[in-house]
Write an enzyme that holds these catalytic residues in place. Structure first.
Site, PDB file in Angstrom:
ATOM      1  N   HIS A  65      52.766  15.004 -15.909  1.00 56.22           N
ATOM      2  CA  HIS A  65      53.501  14.770 -17.170  1.00 56.22           C
ATOM      3  C   HIS A  65      54.907  14.262 -16.857  1.00 56.22           C
ATOM      4  CE1 HIS A  65      54.341  16.326 -21.520  1.00 56.22           C
ATOM      5  NE2 HIS A  65      55.074  15.267 -21.244  1.00 56.22           N
ATOM      6  N   HIS A  89      57.912  10.997 -17.771  1.00 58.31           N
ATOM      7  CA  HIS A  89      58.324   9.852 -18.594  1.00 58.31           C
ATOM      8  C   HIS A  89      59.125   8.906 -17.706  1.00 58.31           C
ATOM      9  CE1 HIS A  89      57.198  11.790 -22.433  1.00 58.31           C
ATOM     10  NE2 HIS A  89      57.467  12.899 -21.765  1.00 58.31           N
ATOM     11  N   PHE A  90      58.551   7.747 -17.419  1.00 49.87           N
ATOM     12  CA  PHE A  90      59.270   6.776 -16.583  1.00 49.87           C
ATOM     13  C   PHE A  90      59.952   5.701 -17.418  1.00 49.87           C
ATOM     14  CE2 PHE A  90      57.165   7.452 -12.149  1.00 49.87           C
ATOM     15  CZ  PHE A  90      57.809   8.672 -12.056  1.00 49.87           C
ATOM     16  N   ASN A 124      54.767   7.029 -24.308  1.00 46.98           N
ATOM     17  CA  ASN A 124      55.754   6.793 -25.379  1.00 46.98           C
ATOM     18  C   ASN A 124      56.859   5.845 -24.915  1.00 46.98           C
ATOM     19  OD1 ASN A 124      56.781   8.741 -23.656  1.00 46.98           O
ATOM     20  ND2 ASN A 124      57.900   9.812 -25.256  1.00 46.98           N
ATOM     21  N   ASP A 153      51.992  11.905 -26.871  1.00 40.91           N
ATOM     22  CA  ASP A 153      53.051  12.802 -26.399  1.00 40.91           C
ATOM     23  C   ASP A 153      54.412  12.484 -27.010  1.00 40.91           C
ATOM     24  OD1 ASP A 153      54.317  14.819 -24.917  1.00 40.91           O
ATOM     25  OD2 ASP A 153      55.065  13.309 -23.531  1.00 40.91           O
ATOM     26  N   HIS A 195      53.014  21.343 -21.985  1.00 39.46           N
ATOM     27  CA  HIS A 195      54.272  22.119 -21.968  1.00 39.46           C
ATOM     28  C   HIS A 195      54.341  23.260 -22.986  1.00 39.46           C
ATOM     29  CE1 HIS A 195      55.003  19.228 -25.113  1.00 39.46           C
ATOM     30  NE2 HIS A 195      55.432  18.277 -24.328  1.00 39.46           N
ATOM     31  N   ASN A 209      62.197  19.655 -25.938  1.00 35.60           N
ATOM     32  CA  ASN A 209      61.170  19.918 -26.937  1.00 35.60           C
ATOM     33  C   ASN A 209      59.806  20.026 -26.247  1.00 35.60           C
ATOM     34  OD1 ASN A 209      60.016  20.270 -29.390  1.00 35.60           O
ATOM     35  ND2 ASN A 209      59.946  18.098 -29.912  1.00 35.60           N
ATOM     36  N   ASP A 252      57.364  17.431 -17.281  1.00 38.88           N
ATOM     37  CA  ASP A 252      57.822  16.712 -18.473  1.00 38.88           C
ATOM     38  C   ASP A 252      59.151  16.006 -18.170  1.00 38.88           C
ATOM     39  OD1 ASP A 252      57.988  15.670 -21.018  1.00 38.88           O
ATOM     40  OD2 ASP A 252      58.492  17.558 -21.993  1.00 38.88           O
ATOM     41  N   HIS A 278      67.346  10.819 -19.756  1.00 31.59           N
ATOM     42  CA  HIS A 278      68.177  10.195 -20.781  1.00 31.59           C
ATOM     43  C   HIS A 278      69.520   9.876 -20.144  1.00 31.59           C
ATOM     44  CE1 HIS A 278      65.459  10.953 -24.093  1.00 31.59           C
ATOM     45  NE2 HIS A 278      65.351  12.212 -23.717  1.00 31.59           N
TER      46      HIS A 278
HETATM   47 ZN   LIG Z   1      56.650  14.664 -22.589  1.00 30.64          ZN
END
Ligand SMILES: [Zn+2]
Lengths: 326, 425
Positions: free
Chosen positions: B60, B62-63, B94, B152, B232, B279, B306, B310
């Protein structure tokens, strides 16, 4: 004891609170003189940064600053657009460049005045942030109560209404407790969360709350505009269950209780019209005391020094910029 | 050719570490045993005291590419993975555009082949543009190797849409990963509803917002005969819900827990620290304790970070405005060691099982193991050394993590994948 900012009541020490209330007493004495101005902040600049419209608090701060001979500037905030944290960041840069001495800020986001305080040398006063705190309101409430009860320890204040969204409830109850006043809450189940601090008893009906024996009944403003969802069925029902109706006013009068409200009042919702003429209503005293309390706060804070700029702060990136990958 | 001498070897099968020499050549584990002869030309590493374990696998992450390359790229994300001892990842869809079609997935996989030094897999969307309305181009994505379908970041709101997707895609051997949240209950603020949200004056998200969807999605999977993977999990009752469904045995359900939900509570948010804004939100100590129990029992099949980068600019806003999410790849393994293995809360076998073996099994991949004949996919971990998570140490493009500038016990010393030494400190 000097502080740069006033962001909340929670972090104030009892001695600081007592000092501020004493100072407020001295400032209030000025009001009866023909010349109400003193030169305490001569040559200093106070910037009003109000992201939420508020005539009452805004003008109270403005009068306070002017009576201390400060120069007051209003920073124009567009109330029609939703002001997010990102644009506030650009404003902060501007404010820091302007080297203003004091910033009075109100914003709908909790914690935002603290963010401004960390990034400017100005002394920042929180004039209300989201549902978090409204420290000068708490100070003026305490000051008003102390005028009636010079030693308020052991007195009881019943706060009625929307506890969930109220920064007034948080700040005022925190401050009153620090002064040894007992505080209890009454309000709809949807607006008084079950996880409020255990030191504050929570009543579910008006009669039980009155049986607790309050000295002051403090009505919160029902913030109809803030409720994106329905927390109670109707204003009429609210008034009947949680409001001061004519019948209840008679009882309050018999018991000699004081009534407070942070204003502006929704007539016929929190209070029936007759409350406005009730002799033990302290609502106008609160407004008046707001000025001396805010003078005391402005006079007390010390702008300047090295502000701890947030480590992670970097210049903003253009919204649609992308970095070419290696 | 590398000869690791006297390494202690961790595996998913036993809490006991086996001491051995390990010879790695031609991308494979060639030989193991005590006092192996040194082959000519071999590089000899004295691994005494250090632990050799399979490379971790994070199911899990996010790239952020395509679309948000200012937060992370496939290159920086995979380097962060290597930095933390992770040798394979599954991206979430996403991105912008969202990965909801074969062409979008193809572009990402092509990108990854050129720009990542580890295998990068991706999940695909359940619905077009993650809007919860029309089904994404599911079979086209499967042809490219996509196994996991997820919206997701958002729950597929309409249960009928999700049920249909489950009925359809299960035929292709795909499974569903669920971000569980009723948006009407959760609100936008990513703070647990409770004492802390009251104190900070921010609308909280009650745990039931998560628990309702955990239960809903398992029921839907049961009805469709699908496999659902719960992402998660943050709440005690969420864990117990999964435990109960698993005990019934009539639905295929797996679940993951993130290190931050095991380690931090809403109290850590303190003075609106946005590095703790995520979240599902951080909840209470009772929830943390329950999650740890669930991990040890196997209610959680795997640990996943996860990893959610940012930019500093975004995270340095006020708490309400700042986006949700923290990075995790650089820090996960060391933090698991420091907070759990070192203090004796669980052993290395659990780490290997939950953060390496089961994560790969979920994706239908062969499990990495330190055994003769297996491909070389391993890392060397020094339990005595320390890691300080400075900005310079982090390889992720963003450093939105509560671990920033903390020093923790443990250090990833070396990462070997196939014929390459990906990392050496
Ligand atoms: Zn996620």
């Amino acid at each position: 004891m000097a502080r740069k900012d006033l962001l909340d009541i929670a972090s104030l020490h009892r001695e600081e609170i007592e000092f501020l209330l004493d100072q407020s007493t001295s400032f209030k004495k000025l009001f009866t003189r023909s010349v109400k101005k003193i030169p305490a902040l001569e040559g200093k600049s106070v910037l009003m940064l109000f992201y939420e419209a508020s005539t009452r608090t805004h003008s109270s701060f403005e009068v306070a600053a002017k009576r201390l001979s400060a120069e007051v500037t209003n920073f124009n905030v567009d109330h029609s657009s939703i002001t997010k944290g990102e644009s506030v960041r650009e404003t902060i840069e501007t404010l820091q460049a302007m080297r203003t001495d004091y910033i009075v800020v109100r914003h709908s986001h909790s914690g935002l005045p603290g963010m401004i305080a960390r990034q400017t040398t100005a002394a920042v006063i929180n004039a209300g942030d989201g549902a978090h705190e409204h420290p000068t309101q708490a100070l003026l409430d305490a000051f008003t109560i102390k005028e009636k009860f010079p030693d308020p320890r052991g007195k009881k204040v019943l706060i009625i209404g929307d506890i969930l969204h109220s920064r007034v409830a948080r700040s005022t109850s925190t401050l009153l407790q620090k002064l040894g006043v007992e505080v209890a809450y009454l309000g709809p189940g949807s607006l008084v969360p079950k996880y409020v601090p255990a030191t504050i008893p929570r009543f579910t009906d008006y009669e039980a709350a009155m049986a607790w024996g309050p000295d002051v009944v403090y009505l919160l403003r029902v913030q109809l505009e803030r409720q994106d969802v329905q927390f109670f069925p109707s204003v009429r029902e609210y008034h009947r269950v949680y409001g001061i109706t004519n019948t209840r006013l008679a009882e309050i009068s018999d018991r000699g209780l004081y009534i407070m409200h942070p204003g502006p009042v929704n007539r016929g919702v929190e209070l029936c019209d007759a409350v406005m003429d009730y002799e033990r209503s302290l609502i106008t005293n609160q407004v008046e005391n707001g000025i001396s309390v805010r003078m005391a706060v402005l006079d007390w804070l010390t702008p300047g020094g090295d502000f701890p700029r947030q480590e992670s702060y970097v210049a903003p990136q253009r919204a649609n910029s992308t970095v070419i990958m290696p | 050719m590398i000869l690791l001498q006297n390494a202690r070897i961790a595996s998913e099968n036993s809490p006991t570490l086996l001491e051995s020499d390990v010879l790695i050549a031609e991308g494979k584990i060639q030989d193991m045993g005590s006092k192996l002869a040194i082959p000519e030309g071999a590089r000899v590493i004295d691994a005494r005291g250090r632990i050799l374990m399979p490379g971790m696998f994070d199911a899990h992450v996010h790239f952020r590419a395509p679309g948000f390359e200012n937060k992370e790229t496939i290159t920086t994300g995979s380097e962060a993975a290597i930095n933390g001892g992770v040798t394979g990842v599954v991206m979430m869809p996403n991105t912008r555009p969202a990965l909801d079609s074969a062409s979008a997935v193809d572009a990402v996989l092509e990108n990854a082949r050129h720009r990542a030094r580890i295998p990068v897999y991706t999940s695909g969307c359940v619905t077009k543009n993650r809007e919860g309305k029309e089904l994404a181009e599911i079979e086209g994505m499967r042809e490219l190797g996509v196994k996991m379908l997820t919206d997701d970041g958002d729950t597929t709101a309409d249960p009928a849409v999700l049920l249909r997707a489950m009925q359809y895609a299960t035929e292709f051997g795909m499974f569903f990963a669920s971000h569980c949240e009723v948006p009407e209950l959760a609100g936008p603020r990513a703070l647990n509803e409770g004492v802390m949200s009251y104190r900070l004056g921010i609308k909280g998200s009650p745990a039931c917002a998560e628990e309702i969807i955990i239960d809903r999605d398992i029921r839907l999977a049961r009805a469709a005969g699908a496999h659902v993977h719960i992402q998660h999990v943050s709440s005690k009752l969420g864990m117990e819900t999964i435990r109960w469904w698993k005990s019934r045995g009539d639905v295929k359900v797996t679940a993951e827990v993130a290190p931050h939900h095991l380690l931090f509570t809403d109290e850590h948010i303190g003075d609106y620290d946005t590095n703790y804004k995520m979240n599902p939100p951080l909840r209470t100590q009772a929830d943390c304790d329950a999650l740890l129990e669930g991990l040890k029992e196997g209610v959680f099949d795997l640990i996943a970070t996860d990893h959610a980068p940012h930019t500093p600019f975004e995270k340095a806003q006020d708490f309400v405005s700042a986006p949700n999410g923290i990075t995790g790849l650089d820090t996960a393994l060391v933090s698991l060691y420091h907070h759990f293995v070192e203090p004796g809360k669980f052993d290395w076998d659990l780490v290997v099982k939950r953060y390496s073996a089961e994560s790969r099994r979920l994706m239908g991949l062969p499990v990495a193991a330190i055994e003769v004949g297996q491909p070389a996919d391993c890392l060397l971990f020094d339990t005595e050394a320390e890691t300080t998570f400075t900005k310079d140490f982090m390889k992720s493009k963003s450093q939105n993590t509560p671990f920033i500038d903390q020093t923790l016990k443990g250090r990833v010393d070396m990462v070997i994948l196939g014929t390459e030494v990906l990392l050496e400190r």
